[in-house]
Design a protein around this motif. Structure first.
Motif, PDB file in Angstrom:
ATOM      1  N   SER A  74       0.858  -1.186   0.000  1.00  0.00           N
ATOM      2  CA  SER A  74       0.000   0.000   0.000  1.00  0.00           C
ATOM      3  C   SER A  74       0.894   1.236   0.000  1.00  0.00           C
ATOM      4  N   LEU A  75       0.444   2.248  -0.710  1.00  0.00           N
ATOM      5  CA  LEU A  75       1.193   3.490  -0.845  1.00  0.00           C
ATOM      6  C   LEU A  75       0.328   4.625  -0.324  1.00  0.00           C
ATOM      7  N   MET A  76       0.823   5.319   0.694  1.00  0.00           N
ATOM      8  CA  MET A  76       0.156   6.487   1.298  1.00  0.00           C
ATOM      9  C   MET A  76      -1.266   6.164   1.777  1.00  0.00           C
ATOM     10  N   ASP A  77      -1.537   4.890   2.090  1.00  0.00           N
ATOM     11  CA  ASP A  77      -2.883   4.458   2.502  1.00  0.00           C
ATOM     12  C   ASP A  77      -3.945   4.911   1.503  1.00  0.00           C
ATOM     13  N   ARG A  78      -3.542   4.975   0.234  1.00  0.00           N
ATOM     14  CA  ARG A  78      -4.461   5.419  -0.824  1.00  0.00           C
ATOM     15  C   ARG A  78      -4.465   4.478  -2.028  1.00  0.00           C
ATOM     16  N   PHE A  79      -3.330   3.844  -2.301  1.00  0.00           N
ATOM     17  CA  PHE A  79      -3.202   2.893  -3.400  1.00  0.00           C
ATOM     18  C   PHE A  79      -2.825   1.538  -2.814  1.00  0.00           C
ATOM     19  N   PHE A  80      -3.489   0.488  -3.274  1.00  0.00           N
ATOM     20  CA  PHE A  80      -3.298  -0.836  -2.700  1.00  0.00           C
ATOM     21  C   PHE A  80      -3.140  -1.865  -3.820  1.00  0.00           C
ATOM     22  N   PHE A  81      -2.184  -2.774  -3.647  1.00  0.00           N
ATOM     23  CA  PHE A  81      -1.984  -3.858  -4.605  1.00  0.00           C
ATOM     24  C   PHE A  81      -1.836  -5.158  -3.826  1.00  0.00           C
ATOM     25  N   GLU A  82      -2.535  -6.194  -4.280  1.00  0.00           N
ATOM     26  CA  GLU A  82      -2.465  -7.521  -3.667  1.00  0.00           C
ATOM     27  C   GLU A  82      -2.244  -8.539  -4.776  1.00  0.00           C
ATOM     28  N   ALA A  83      -1.358  -9.489  -4.550  1.00  0.00           N
ATOM     29  CA  ALA A  83      -1.146 -10.609  -5.476  1.00  0.00           C
ATOM     30  C   ALA A  83      -1.049 -11.881  -4.635  1.00  0.00           C
ATOM     31  N   PHE A 107      -6.106  -4.469  -7.456  1.00  0.00           N
ATOM     32  CA  PHE A 107      -5.620  -3.106  -7.285  1.00  0.00           C
ATOM     33  C   PHE A 107      -6.796  -2.257  -6.821  1.00  0.00           C
ATOM     34  N   ALA A 108      -6.577  -1.480  -5.781  1.00  0.00           N
ATOM     35  CA  ALA A 108      -7.623  -0.598  -5.267  1.00  0.00           C
ATOM     36  C   ALA A 108      -7.030   0.778  -4.998  1.00  0.00           C
ATOM     37  N   PHE A 109      -7.871   1.793  -5.109  1.00  0.00           N
ATOM     38  CA  PHE A 109      -7.420   3.132  -4.752  1.00  0.00           C
ATOM     39  C   PHE A 109      -8.586   3.936  -4.196  1.00  0.00           C
ATOM     40  N   ILE A 110      -8.219   4.965  -3.473  1.00  0.00           N
ATOM     41  CA  ILE A 110      -9.200   5.866  -2.867  1.00  0.00           C
ATOM     42  C   ILE A 110      -9.062   7.205  -3.583  1.00  0.00           C
ATOM     43  N   PRO A 111      -9.920   7.466  -4.604  1.00  0.00           N
ATOM     44  CA  PRO A 111      -9.779   8.707  -5.376  1.00  0.00           C
ATOM     45  C   PRO A 111     -10.175   9.950  -4.586  1.00  0.00           C
ATOM     46  N   ILE A 112     -11.214   9.828  -3.763  1.00  0.00           N
ATOM     47  CA  ILE A 112     -11.646  10.915  -2.874  1.00  0.00           C
ATOM     48  C   ILE A 112     -12.048  10.291  -1.549  1.00  0.00           C
ATOM     49  N   GLU A 113     -12.095  11.101  -0.539  1.00  0.00           N
ATOM     50  CA  GLU A 113     -12.447  10.607   0.789  1.00  0.00           C
ATOM     51  C   GLU A 113     -13.783   9.863   0.751  1.00  0.00           C
ATOM     52  N   ASP A 114     -13.832   8.741   1.443  1.00  0.00           N
ATOM     53  CA  ASP A 114     -15.031   7.904   1.597  1.00  0.00           C
ATOM     54  C   ASP A 114     -15.384   7.070   0.370  1.00  0.00           C
ATOM     55  N   ILE A 144     -21.141   5.656   3.593  1.00  0.00           N
ATOM     56  CA  ILE A 144     -22.296   6.553   3.711  1.00  0.00           C
ATOM     57  C   ILE A 144     -22.418   7.159   5.099  1.00  0.00           C
ATOM     58  N   PHE A 145     -21.981   6.426   6.119  1.00  0.00           N
ATOM     59  CA  PHE A 145     -21.916   6.908   7.494  1.00  0.00           C
ATOM     60  C   PHE A 145     -20.632   6.370   8.102  1.00  0.00           C
ATOM     61  N   ASN A 146     -20.284   6.856   9.273  1.00  0.00           N
ATOM     62  CA  ASN A 146     -19.126   6.323   9.982  1.00  0.00           C
ATOM     63  C   ASN A 146     -19.299   4.812  10.169  1.00  0.00           C
ATOM     64  N   ASN A 147     -18.309   4.020   9.750  1.00  0.00           N
ATOM     65  CA  ASN A 147     -18.320   2.563   9.881  1.00  0.00           C
ATOM     66  C   ASN A 147     -19.429   1.873   9.086  1.00  0.00           C
ATOM     67  N   THR A 148     -19.991   2.535   8.091  1.00  0.00           N
ATOM     68  CA  THR A 148     -21.053   1.950   7.267  1.00  0.00           C
ATOM     69  C   THR A 148     -20.730   2.180   5.787  1.00  0.00           C
ATOM     70  N   LEU A 149     -20.583   1.061   5.059  1.00  0.00           N
ATOM     71  CA  LEU A 149     -20.242   1.113   3.632  1.00  0.00           C
ATOM     72  C   LEU A 149     -21.375   0.533   2.804  1.00  0.00           C
ATOM     73  N   ILE A 150     -21.526   1.074   1.617  1.00  0.00           N
ATOM     74  CA  ILE A 150     -22.389   0.467   0.619  1.00  0.00           C
ATOM     75  C   ILE A 150     -21.509   0.199  -0.588  1.00  0.00           C
ATOM     76  N   GLY A 151     -21.695  -0.972  -1.206  1.00  0.00           N
ATOM     77  CA  GLY A 151     -20.812  -1.334  -2.310  1.00  0.00           C
ATOM     78  C   GLY A 151     -21.549  -2.016  -3.446  1.00  0.00           C
ATOM     79  N   LEU A 152     -20.924  -1.968  -4.608  1.00  0.00           N
ATOM     80  CA  LEU A 152     -21.437  -2.615  -5.809  1.00  0.00           C
ATOM     81  C   LEU A 152     -20.251  -3.305  -6.486  1.00  0.00           C
TER      82      LEU A 152
END
Length: 176
Positions: A74-83, A107-114, A144-152
């Motif tokens: 993980s880089l800067m807690d924003r970009f993540f790679f797993e193999a 590969f995952a990244f956080i483009p904007i907060e949340d 969507i809220f603290n400790n609450t995620l919605i995903g697709l």
């Protein structure tokens, strides 16, 4: 998963080693890698059930060892790679074509907060259609809220026998 003619008290074992990069070596970089060895790969996840369905037994002729390895960055807690890779060391005696191997890249990244976006590519070989030959997908999550995620998530899988599976999953996750 038992071995024919064997009444050992210890049926299987796993050995693993993990190396983590110390935080002060590279600022903003987290790196972890590891390897593992399992004495009986048939005891892993749904492989036991598949073996019972495919060969009609929960007893194998001989244990088949497996090997696994992984890399997580993980880089800067924003970009993540797993193999990850997991595979049998030899073929099962029940079928010479059954020497399962699987791999996965994410590969995952956080483009904007949340918001988190991830892509996946994986595959397998010599699995007798137990796992897809090719798998890829994309997922997005929003807090969507603290400790609450919605995903697709969209996932496409193609098997050795040319079967195709498309999955669309939504998820609401609440962390306590």
């Amino acid at each position: 998963m038992d071995e024919a003619g064997n009444d050992n008290h210890i049926e299987s074992y796993v050995a693993a080693g993990i190396l983590t990069l110390p935080e002060d070596i590279l600022p903003n970089v987290d790196l972890k890698t590891g390897v593992s060895y399992m004495s009986n790969i048939a005891d892993s996840d749904d492989l036991t059930d598949f073996f019972d369905e495919e060969f009609g037994t929960d007893i194998i002729i001989d244990y088949v060892p497996g090997f696994g390895s992984f890399l997580s960055v993980s880089l800067m807690d924003r970009f993540f790679f797993e193999a990850e890779y997991v595979g049998a060391v030899k073929s099962f005696e029940e079928d010479d074509n059954f020497k399962p191997k699987t791999w996965d890249f994410q590969f995952a990244f956080i483009p904007i907060e949340d918001v988190e976006v991830a892509v996946l590519y994986g595959g397998s070989s010599d699995t007798l259609n137990f796992l897809p030959d090719t798998q890829y997908g994309i997922a997005g999550f929003y807090e969507i809220f603290n400790n609450t995620l919605i995903g697709l998530e969209y996932l496409y899988e193609k098997f050795e026998n040319d079967d195709k599976v498309v999955r669309l999953t939504t998820q609401l996750a609440v962390e306590f």
